[in-house]
Structure formats: C-alpha cells, structure tokens
Design a protein around this motif. Structure first.
Motif, PDB file in Angstrom:
ATOM      1  N   ASP A 230     -25.455 -19.379  27.116  1.00 38.04           N
ATOM      2  CA  ASP A 230     -25.214 -20.169  25.984  1.00 38.04           C
ATOM      3  C   ASP A 230     -23.970 -21.381  25.991  1.00 38.04           C
ATOM      4  N   PRO A 231     -22.940 -21.033  26.701  1.00 37.07           N
ATOM      5  CA  PRO A 231     -22.106 -22.056  26.727  1.00 37.07           C
ATOM      6  C   PRO A 231     -22.444 -23.461  27.189  1.00 37.07           C
ATOM      7  N   THR A 232     -23.200 -23.388  28.303  1.00 38.08           N
ATOM      8  CA  THR A 232     -23.829 -24.722  28.612  1.00 38.08           C
ATOM      9  C   THR A 232     -24.770 -25.570  27.660  1.00 38.08           C
ATOM     10  N   VAL A 233     -25.557 -24.517  26.902  1.00 40.16           N
ATOM     11  CA  VAL A 233     -26.249 -25.015  25.868  1.00 40.16           C
ATOM     12  C   VAL A 233     -25.576 -25.815  24.793  1.00 40.16           C
ATOM     13  N   ILE A 234     -24.422 -25.298  24.387  1.00 44.78           N
ATOM     14  CA  ILE A 234     -23.096 -25.744  23.385  1.00 44.78           C
ATOM     15  C   ILE A 234     -22.809 -27.190  23.896  1.00 44.78           C
ATOM     16  N   TYR A 235     -22.287 -26.966  25.245  1.00 44.97           N
ATOM     17  CA  TYR A 235     -21.728 -28.185  25.819  1.00 44.97           C
ATOM     18  C   TYR A 235     -22.822 -29.337  25.911  1.00 44.97           C
ATOM     19  N   GLY A 236     -24.137 -29.208  26.012  1.00 46.76           N
ATOM     20  CA  GLY A 236     -25.108 -30.151  25.851  1.00 46.76           C
ATOM     21  C   GLY A 236     -25.378 -30.592  24.699  1.00 46.76           C
ATOM     22  N   MET A 237     -25.183 -29.804  23.690  1.00 49.32           N
ATOM     23  CA  MET A 237     -25.310 -30.183  22.240  1.00 49.32           C
ATOM     24  C   MET A 237     -24.324 -31.118  21.836  1.00 49.32           C
ATOM     25  N   GLY A 238     -23.029 -31.165  22.441  1.00 46.71           N
ATOM     26  CA  GLY A 238     -21.989 -31.986  21.879  1.00 46.71           C
ATOM     27  C   GLY A 238     -21.746 -31.881  20.546  1.00 46.71           C
ATOM     28  N   GLU A 239     -21.371 -32.871  19.949  1.00 41.93           N
ATOM     29  CA  GLU A 239     -20.909 -32.881  18.404  1.00 41.93           C
ATOM     30  C   GLU A 239     -21.954 -32.263  17.460  1.00 41.93           C
ATOM     31  N   ARG A 240     -23.122 -32.159  17.890  1.00 41.86           N
ATOM     32  CA  ARG A 240     -24.134 -31.525  17.023  1.00 41.86           C
ATOM     33  C   ARG A 240     -24.054 -30.327  16.838  1.00 41.86           C
ATOM     34  N   TYR A 241     -23.310 -29.488  17.838  1.00 35.13           N
ATOM     35  CA  TYR A 241     -23.171 -27.918  17.619  1.00 35.13           C
ATOM     36  C   TYR A 241     -22.045 -27.692  16.466  1.00 35.13           C
ATOM     37  N   ASP A 242     -22.805 -26.773  15.487  1.00 39.83           N
ATOM     38  CA  ASP A 242     -22.153 -26.430  14.126  1.00 39.83           C
ATOM     39  C   ASP A 242     -21.824 -25.034  14.179  1.00 39.83           C
ATOM     40  N   GLY A 243     -21.900 -24.369  15.281  1.00 40.92           N
ATOM     41  CA  GLY A 243     -21.528 -22.856  15.224  1.00 40.92           C
ATOM     42  C   GLY A 243     -22.431 -22.144  15.460  1.00 40.92           C
ATOM     43  N   ASN A 244     -23.806 -22.649  15.345  1.00 43.16           N
ATOM     44  CA  ASN A 244     -25.131 -21.901  15.539  1.00 43.16           C
ATOM     45  C   ASN A 244     -26.091 -22.459  16.800  1.00 43.16           C
ATOM     46  N   ILE A 245     -26.599 -21.631  17.289  1.00 47.93           N
ATOM     47  CA  ILE A 245     -27.568 -21.975  18.215  1.00 47.93           C
ATOM     48  C   ILE A 245     -28.708 -21.589  17.939  1.00 47.93           C
ATOM     49  N   ARG A 246     -29.842 -22.650  17.726  1.00 45.52           N
ATOM     50  CA  ARG A 246     -31.281 -22.276  17.235  1.00 45.52           C
ATOM     51  C   ARG A 246     -32.217 -22.093  18.216  1.00 45.52           C
ATOM     52  N   ARG A 247     -33.515 -21.833  18.055  1.00 46.79           N
ATOM     53  CA  ARG A 247     -34.448 -21.460  18.988  1.00 46.79           C
ATOM     54  C   ARG A 247     -34.861 -22.940  19.602  1.00 46.79           C
ATOM     55  N   ALA A 248     -34.887 -23.796  18.751  1.00 41.88           N
ATOM     56  CA  ALA A 248     -35.139 -25.273  19.001  1.00 41.88           C
ATOM     57  C   ALA A 248     -33.974 -25.851  19.981  1.00 41.88           C
ATOM     58  N   ASP A 249     -32.728 -25.226  19.862  1.00 47.37           N
ATOM     59  CA  ASP A 249     -31.718 -25.800  20.778  1.00 47.37           C
ATOM     60  C   ASP A 249     -31.869 -25.139  22.016  1.00 47.37           C
ATOM     61  N   LEU A 250     -32.425 -23.739  22.013  1.00 52.51           N
ATOM     62  CA  LEU A 250     -32.817 -23.457  23.483  1.00 52.51           C
ATOM     63  C   LEU A 250     -33.976 -23.855  24.386  1.00 52.51           C
ATOM     64  N   ARG A 251     -34.739 -24.768  23.441  1.00 52.00           N
ATOM     65  CA  ARG A 251     -35.824 -25.238  24.203  1.00 52.00           C
ATOM     66  C   ARG A 251     -35.511 -26.722  24.543  1.00 52.00           C
ATOM     67  N   GLU A 252     -34.500 -27.317  23.867  1.00 50.08           N
ATOM     68  CA  GLU A 252     -34.286 -28.627  24.044  1.00 50.08           C
ATOM     69  C   GLU A 252     -33.921 -29.046  25.577  1.00 50.08           C
ATOM     70  N   PRO A 253     -34.579 -30.016  26.309  1.00 46.01           N
ATOM     71  CA  PRO A 253     -34.377 -30.325  27.666  1.00 46.01           C
ATOM     72  C   PRO A 253     -33.172 -31.233  27.883  1.00 46.01           C
ATOM     73  N   THR A 254     -32.059 -30.755  27.666  1.00 46.16           N
ATOM     74  CA  THR A 254     -30.902 -31.410  28.137  1.00 46.16           C
ATOM     75  C   THR A 254     -30.403 -31.009  29.616  1.00 46.16           C
ATOM     76  N   PRO A 255     -29.502 -31.790  30.191  1.00 49.94           N
ATOM     77  CA  PRO A 255     -29.098 -31.491  31.616  1.00 49.94           C
ATOM     78  C   PRO A 255     -28.515 -30.029  31.608  1.00 49.94           C
ATOM     79  N   TYR A 256     -27.838 -29.888  30.239  1.00 53.48           N
ATOM     80  CA  TYR A 256     -26.992 -28.527  30.423  1.00 53.48           C
ATOM     81  C   TYR A 256     -27.679 -27.465  29.887  1.00 53.48           C
ATOM     82  N   ASN A 257     -28.932 -27.508  29.520  1.00 50.10           N
ATOM     83  CA  ASN A 257     -29.636 -26.493  28.834  1.00 50.10           C
ATOM     84  C   ASN A 257     -29.935 -25.535  29.912  1.00 50.10           C
TER      85      ASN A 257
END
Length: 336
Positions: free
Chosen positions: A245-272
């Motif tokens: 999860d920490p890599t997903v959060i890093y890839g979200m950047g300022e969009r991270y609001d304290g929650n990781i949603r299913r859509a975030d886990l599927r988002e194709p960022t370089p850090y996911n």
C-alpha cells in the motif's frame, strides 16, 4: 651603602610592579569579555594564530588586554589547541571560559533532524521551517533544480538523503544540510551494499534503496524489518507483485486523503505495485540504516504475506488461505 639602598628600591619597585601585574591579570580572568552589540559571535577561521586572534578580539572590544589572553593560553597549554568555529559571546563569559570553549570546539551549533519514513518533500518542509533556514525556501525549487545545485543533475531526490540529526554552524544554509545528508546516504548505502547477502533478486544499490524505503514505510518495529524484507525478496524471486500500500499512496501524491479505494488499487501509476511487476522506479521515502540492512539481509522463511495487527506489528503467513484468515481477524474484524 647608597648602592644597596638603590638596589633595594629597585627590587621593591620590581616586586610592586609584579604584584600589580598579577592583580591586574587576575582581574582580567574574572571580568566577563565584551560583547559587540552588532554581532554577539566570534568566528575563528581555520589557521588563525593565537596572536592574530588576540589582537582581533582587542580591536573588536572583546578583550581589553590581548597579551593577558596570550599568557592565559600558554599557561593553560592551549596555545596550539584553539579550534576553528563560531563561538557565542555571552555577557557572563570570562576569558578562561571562552578559551575553554575554543579548545573544546564548543562553538555555536544548531541541530535539525530528518526522520525515517518521511518523503523528500516532507524533509524539505522541515528544513524550511527551521529558524535558521526560513529564508532559503528550498521547497519552492523543483526536484531537478535542487539536485542540480547538489551536483547530481538528472537524479531523482527521493530516498537519497540519510535520515539523521545534523549539527551545523549558524551561517549554514539549508542546502548544506541536504549535501551532508546526501553524502551520508552514499556512505551508508555503500557500506551496507558491500556486506549484502548473496543471490538477492536485484543488481544495484539503488534498487536496494528502493526496497529499503518500502520496508521503512511498512513497519516501525525494528525487529520486523528483516521479516518484511524477506517477504518482498521472496515475492521478487517468484515473480509475484509486491502489492504494498505505501507505494500506491506515494503514487497518488496529494490526492491521497487517508483512504485507498479499489479504484486506486487498479490505477496504473508507476508506483502501484498491485499493477506493476517488480520494484517501483524510485524510493518512496527516506530509509534509515536498519531498513537498508533489512533489504540486504532479509530473514529466511516461507512467508509471502503479512497483515497489520493494529498495534504496529504484523502477522506473517506462508499461504494465501492463512493470509485471508489473518485479514478477516485483524482487518475485517470477523474473528478467527
């Protein structure tokens, strides 16, 4: 007879002068030094002689008797032990106390702490918030601009700076702290890499730094870091996604609001790491030595999964079924 009287008078005069000088010298030792109102600090450049230092202190109103200070240094055996630096001039400091500080190298020092697990940008905010560096505004510079100023153009800054407490003189700049932290990380990483376990599934110190940053973010429990490292190393060896999860959060950047949603886990960022294979392209935080050591000395075992208990520690599992049971117990609260 007359010459005897003259000799006695001469001896008495010399003795009286000596007593007077001794009394004056003792007064000098007990009288606090002068403190220039414009600059209550004394900077001693490297290579400054005792004579030059004493004369300068007399010109600046710090001492009224430079020769007494020279005598004090010789009597204390300190004439060659004065260290370069910047020294605070307080109204209560006597010449002997000032000399003691100079020989001990107890100059003005400020401290700043870069904390493990913080991102590079969070570290910059700490530096900018320090009373000594408020005007530097490093946070306003881009990553590329900062790395160019540090002589490392083209390098990504994340994870490159060793988290530690750094002491620095009053006139230091925020960039000086970054430079020291950068050099320290180079040193620590090289030391740990040279003593790494054989057969690790990565080929460069930078890849070890990336993994160490993930370990750093996954646990604050020092004893668990090798076990966390072991899980990730085995996943890399088997071609499994890291799914951290920490890599997903890093890839979200300022969009991270304290929650990781299913859509975030599927988002194709370089850090996911739920999407990409292997390590992300850069570290995600500043790892300490323990995390770097864990990445290069992972614990042996069969565990491929872990889940947080809720108290900072983790439960490790070797199979997916065991892991799902741990998730139900500790995350979904459905009991064993």
């Amino acid at each position: 007879m007359t010459w005897r009287i003259g000799l006695l008078v001469l001896l008495f005069s010399v003795a009286t002068l000596g007593v007077g000088l001794w009394i004056d010298y003792q007064r000098f030792l007990e009288t606090p030094v002068g403190v220039p109102s414009s600059e209550p600090y004394l900077e001693i450049p490297r290579g400054t002689s005792l004579r030059a230092l004493s004369d300068r202190m007399a010109r600046e109103g710090i001492l009224d008797q430079p020769y007494y200070f020279i005598a004090l240094a010789y009597l204390e055996g300190a004439q060659r032990r004065i260290k370069a630096g910047e020294y605070a001039l307080r109204p209560s400091v006597t010449p002997r106390e000032l000399l003691d500080a100079m020989t001990a190298g107890k100059g003005v020092q400020f401290a700043i702490t870069l904390i493990e697990g913080r991102t590079f940008r969070q570290a910059l905010a700490v530096i900018d918030a320090h009373e000594q560096f408020g005007g530097d505004a490093l946070s306003l510079l881009s990553d590329a601009e900062l790395m160019a100023k540090l002589g490392r153009p083209g390098e990504h800054p994340e994870g490159r700076f060793f988290p530690d407490t750094y002491h620095f003189p009053r006139k230091a700049k925020g960039l000086d702290v970054l430079e020291r932290a950068l050099e320290r990380m180079d040193q620590v990483l090289a030391e740990e890499w040279s003593d790494r376990e054989p057969g690790l599934p990565f080929d460069t110190p930078y890849e070890a730094l990336i993994l160490a940053s993930i370990i750093e973010k996954e646990t604050a429990v020092q004893q668990e870091r090798p076990a966390i490292g072991g899980v990730f190393v085995r996943r890399l060896e088997r071609g499994m996604k890291l799914q951290t999860d920490p890599t997903v959060i890093y890839g979200m950047g300022e969009r991270y609001d304290g929650n990781i949603r299913r859509a975030d886990l599927r988002e194709p960022t370089p850090y996911n790491t739920y999407v990409i294979q292997g390590l992300p392209p850069t570290p995600i935080a500043l790892p300490g030595r323990a995390a770097i050591h864990a990445a290069l000395h992972p614990a042996e075992g069969e565990a491929l999964y872990f889940v947080a208990r809720g108290d900072g520690s983790h439960v490790f599992s070797s199979t997916l079924a065991e892991h799902q049971q741990a998730v139900r117990r500790y995350i979904l609260n459905k009991g064993g």
